[in-house]
Design a protein around this motif. Sequence first.
Motif, PDB file in Angstrom:
ATOM      1  N   GLY A  76      23.198  41.748  30.184  1.00 49.41           N
ATOM      2  CA  GLY A  76      24.074  40.834  29.376  1.00 49.41           C
ATOM      3  C   GLY A  76      23.916  39.330  29.779  1.00 49.41           C
ATOM      4  O   GLY A  76      24.758  38.677  29.772  1.00 49.41           O
ATOM      5  N   SER A  77      22.736  38.890  30.397  1.00 55.67           N
ATOM      6  CA  SER A  77      22.667  37.578  31.001  1.00 55.67           C
ATOM      7  C   SER A  77      21.787  36.467  30.085  1.00 55.67           C
ATOM      8  O   SER A  77      21.253  35.600  30.646  1.00 55.67           O
ATOM      9  CB  SER A  77      21.964  37.574  32.321  1.00 55.67           C
ATOM     10  OG  SER A  77      22.790  38.564  33.383  1.00 55.67           O
ATOM     11  N   GLY A  78      21.264  37.042  28.949  1.00 47.99           N
ATOM     12  CA  GLY A  78      20.361  36.215  28.154  1.00 47.99           C
ATOM     13  C   GLY A  78      21.367  34.884  27.464  1.00 47.99           C
ATOM     14  O   GLY A  78      22.394  34.848  26.772  1.00 47.99           O
ATOM     15  N   ARG A  79      20.818  33.703  28.091  1.00 49.09           N
ATOM     16  CA  ARG A  79      21.873  32.435  27.589  1.00 49.09           C
ATOM     17  C   ARG A  79      20.882  31.439  27.101  1.00 49.09           C
ATOM     18  O   ARG A  79      19.769  31.379  27.478  1.00 49.09           O
ATOM     19  CB  ARG A  79      22.565  31.992  28.910  1.00 49.09           C
ATOM     20  CG  ARG A  79      23.675  33.124  29.067  1.00 49.09           C
ATOM     21  CD  ARG A  79      24.769  32.509  30.260  1.00 49.09           C
ATOM     22  NE  ARG A  79      25.706  31.622  29.445  1.00 49.09           N
ATOM     23  CZ  ARG A  79      26.620  30.919  30.049  1.00 49.09           C
ATOM     24  NH1 ARG A  79      26.657  30.880  31.406  1.00 49.09           N
ATOM     25  NH2 ARG A  79      27.290  29.947  29.403  1.00 49.09           N
ATOM     26  N   ARG A  80      21.471  30.487  26.268  1.00 47.15           N
ATOM     27  CA  ARG A  80      20.696  29.299  26.037  1.00 47.15           C
ATOM     28  C   ARG A  80      21.544  28.239  25.605  1.00 47.15           C
ATOM     29  O   ARG A  80      22.838  28.388  25.218  1.00 47.15           O
ATOM     30  CB  ARG A  80      19.958  29.656  24.911  1.00 47.15           C
ATOM     31  CG  ARG A  80      20.709  30.311  23.412  1.00 47.15           C
ATOM     32  CD  ARG A  80      19.602  30.444  22.105  1.00 47.15           C
ATOM     33  NE  ARG A  80      19.863  31.934  21.713  1.00 47.15           N
ATOM     34  CZ  ARG A  80      18.888  32.615  21.138  1.00 47.15           C
ATOM     35  NH1 ARG A  80      17.812  31.933  20.602  1.00 47.15           N
ATOM     36  NH2 ARG A  80      18.979  33.681  20.744  1.00 47.15           N
ATOM     37  N   GLN A  81      21.125  27.030  25.551  1.00 48.65           N
ATOM     38  CA  GLN A  81      21.790  25.662  25.295  1.00 48.65           C
ATOM     39  C   GLN A  81      22.491  25.860  24.003  1.00 48.65           C
ATOM     40  O   GLN A  81      23.362  25.639  23.572  1.00 48.65           O
ATOM     41  CB  GLN A  81      21.054  24.702  25.681  1.00 48.65           C
ATOM     42  CG  GLN A  81      21.736  23.397  25.332  1.00 48.65           C
ATOM     43  CD  GLN A  81      20.988  22.156  25.443  1.00 48.65           C
ATOM     44  OE1 GLN A  81      20.262  22.172  26.782  1.00 48.65           O
ATOM     45  NE2 GLN A  81      20.769  21.104  24.717  1.00 48.65           N
TER      46      GLN A  81
END
Lengths: 465, 436
Positions: free
Chosen positions: A334-339
């Motif tokens: 659950g670590s998919g991140r984006r600005q």
Amino acid sequence: MISLPIADAVLTNARGGGADFAELYVERWRRRALRTIDGKVEEATSAISQGGGLRLFFGTDVVYGYTNDLTEASLRELAETLLRHRGDDRARVDATGRGGLDLRRTRAIGIHAPDVPFDTRSKAWRVERLRELDAGARVAPEVRQVEGHLLEWEQDVVVANSDGTWIDDRRVRTRLAATAIASDGAETQTGFYGAGLSMGLELLDRRSPDEVGRTAGERAMTNLRAKPAPAGTMPVVIGNGFGGVIFHEALGHLVETTFVAPKASVLSDKLGQRIASSVVTYVDDGTTPHGWGSSEFDDEGAPTERTVLIQEGVLKSYMVDRRGALQTGYRPTGSGRRQDYTFAPTSRMRNTFITPGTTPRDDLFDGIELGLYAKALGGGQVRPGSGEYNFSVVEGYVIRHGRIEESVRGAMLVGKGPDTIMHVDAVSDDLSTEPGMCGSKSGSIPTEVGQPHLRVSRIVVGGEA
Amino acid sequence: MTFEAAKDFLIRRAGERSIAAEVLATSERRLSLSVKGGSVDELTAASRGGVGIRVVVEGKVGYASTEALDTESLEWVLDEAVENAALQHAEGAVLVAGRALGRHDLLGEGLSAEVADKVAGVLDLESGLRADARVDVVYQASYRESEAQAVIGSTAGADGGYRNGYASYSATPIMKLGDSVKQGSDVDISKEFHALDPNQTAHKVLERVGRHLGATPLGTGRYRGYLESEVTATLLALLLYSLSGKTLAEGKSRLAGKLGARVASDLITLVDDPTLVDGPASRPFDAEGTPAARTEIISGGVLQSFLHNSDTARRTGHTNTGHASRSYASTLGVSPSNLVLATGTGIDVSDGVIVTDLMGVHAGANPISGDVSVQGLGLRVTGGETHPVDNFALSFNLFSLLERIDAVGEESTWTPTVGMFRAPMVAVDALSFSGA
């Protein structure tokens, strides 16, 4: 922002064009920023940003596109463009791409929801709070100028993908920060302090503007009175809270699959191995209620979780996004991140910290003949391929004969992350966390860093030789 | 609604409400390609744009912007900008008188090659990197292009626009020799895709990174420092904080009151020139529509000018130098275009340390005080021999460093910093290095 039939049509179209997996990310932000100088408003801005990003997987290869235009025609055209650019024989449109797409909607339940939404307070009320910050920062006549910042972000996110995921998330964040400039005529020094949480304007009740200002003012005064830092290799006691930025940069980034999968991290292929001193347990937690880096879902629509990265020195997990999981076989975290929509997600940190140890804080200084107490750190940087990092010390003191002595400025901690983490020889029990902005491949995102006070037996300190 | 139509809508609505307003609309198309193992593993094709408004109400300035171009969002933007202006304490702002500025194309057909040619180019870049046995991992080999249009309009009559863009290759190899691992990057930028040479980019970055393999710690001490062109550009770019009219107007510039005074060694001449034909950051006019002109910043060590927009010029009583910067989402700022540090008579590199790479410049520099402490990589020079050194930090005060430059190189190259910076190597005696 987007209707289910449009998302369905775009994802189906993309799958029909040969993509193994298709994901649509749509968001709308409303942001406000207030900046005061000496209690007077210098800048006030308001902004809406809105856009959608479409990501297609062909095996582990990724094509990504984004646009501000969220109409069905525009999103379909984006899908066509991506399929065309992909430019190989897999990109053929056929009617079988539907593949049983069945979007199931999941809404965030509001764990991090604000108590005091932005629209319930006037702008004049906000200016008043920034005046309190200004007053708080004026701890001495030498504090010549005080800058206050109040940032408010409201972000509505939808993630829909060809596995049938559809999530709605709403993220509200508030940040209050102070910069104080102190001058005695000859020297000018600054002090910074910021608070930030996933909540509304109740942040200003939890962390009083006066206290935020005072911390910045005191740091500026400490630096003004400081002497140049000593240079050389020495033991360093690193402060709690934002001190954790050093391990965020020098350790955290190295265990993101973004760097691990292409073997661009010195910590690739080290799962189950001892990579840190046994006093170090390192956790990345996306679920901390109201944490600055918390959210109920990540930017790929997966629920966030608490991930133990290192347990008593042994590497237990990487931070794994969808692509990283495909590339490495590691379990997604659950670590998919984006600005924002202009970036495809990558594996990123959320709220990352070293857990409390057992050494009383004061005992950390015992036995240090000459060392540095890096009470507060500023920003830093790392090269994951070599692990080389650097950090500026924004509040530092010399340690002599086990005692904290005069303040020093201009110190820089320099080293190799995997080396430094092996040399952590004692961890205290006073864990605290602080907000920051983390910049990496998928842009600048809110993350918390944290740790208790801890001691590293040797680090290169850059100062005056 | 298109961006241009949204700009016109806001100017019309502002006019109807008798609000002085300046509207900037930009739109950008991007393409990026990364390759791994001989095929494209990441491709991004995108378009983005927005509209930003700056209003002046009773001498006070307010801002707002949107990427959503529906009428409701645009009305919200105008309302918020007016409300934001009312909070302002500073008065006396005026909207500069505008004029027809024309439409300019600074890009031409430089990006018109087929995507397949760009893919072929970046594949060449990757294979060029792989050809070197010391390359352990090609962390990144990529191609990027951007094509942007900006239009500006105001209720005071400004009306103009231009189109600009670039193509670039960037490469990040991780190289290994025995136990020594080094990572580094290089970028080559051009307005013409065909002017880029992927093999040359590969060759250059391999040379840059490979020379650090086998580095040993540098002993703490003072050495004569030779700052390579990119290092010079990166460090002197820190000076822009103090040279900005905005910093000056806010009372934070260390260079306040120094116009006409010596602030650097007499070998230092620094110019900003947005009109350079080969300048990567050239522009026909700035974000307020002020036509571009050359500005002498430092001549022979003497401070000649700060960089100003109309607002900072008014607040400081200086002349507007046409350095207004703003994106649709940001407030009015000050930015350089093409900065050029004049070349000198050359440097004889003898005993000392050639500083080739800096890390953590942003974090390690205090732009107000000029205190800088940054991590570096370099080459130790002793008795005609050079040897790579690492794990050291370089500490100095920027303002005193400027005065201590005692030699300037003959050749200079462009480095992307804030704006683009063309600088030669400079030499400084007795720099403070801390290491092992």
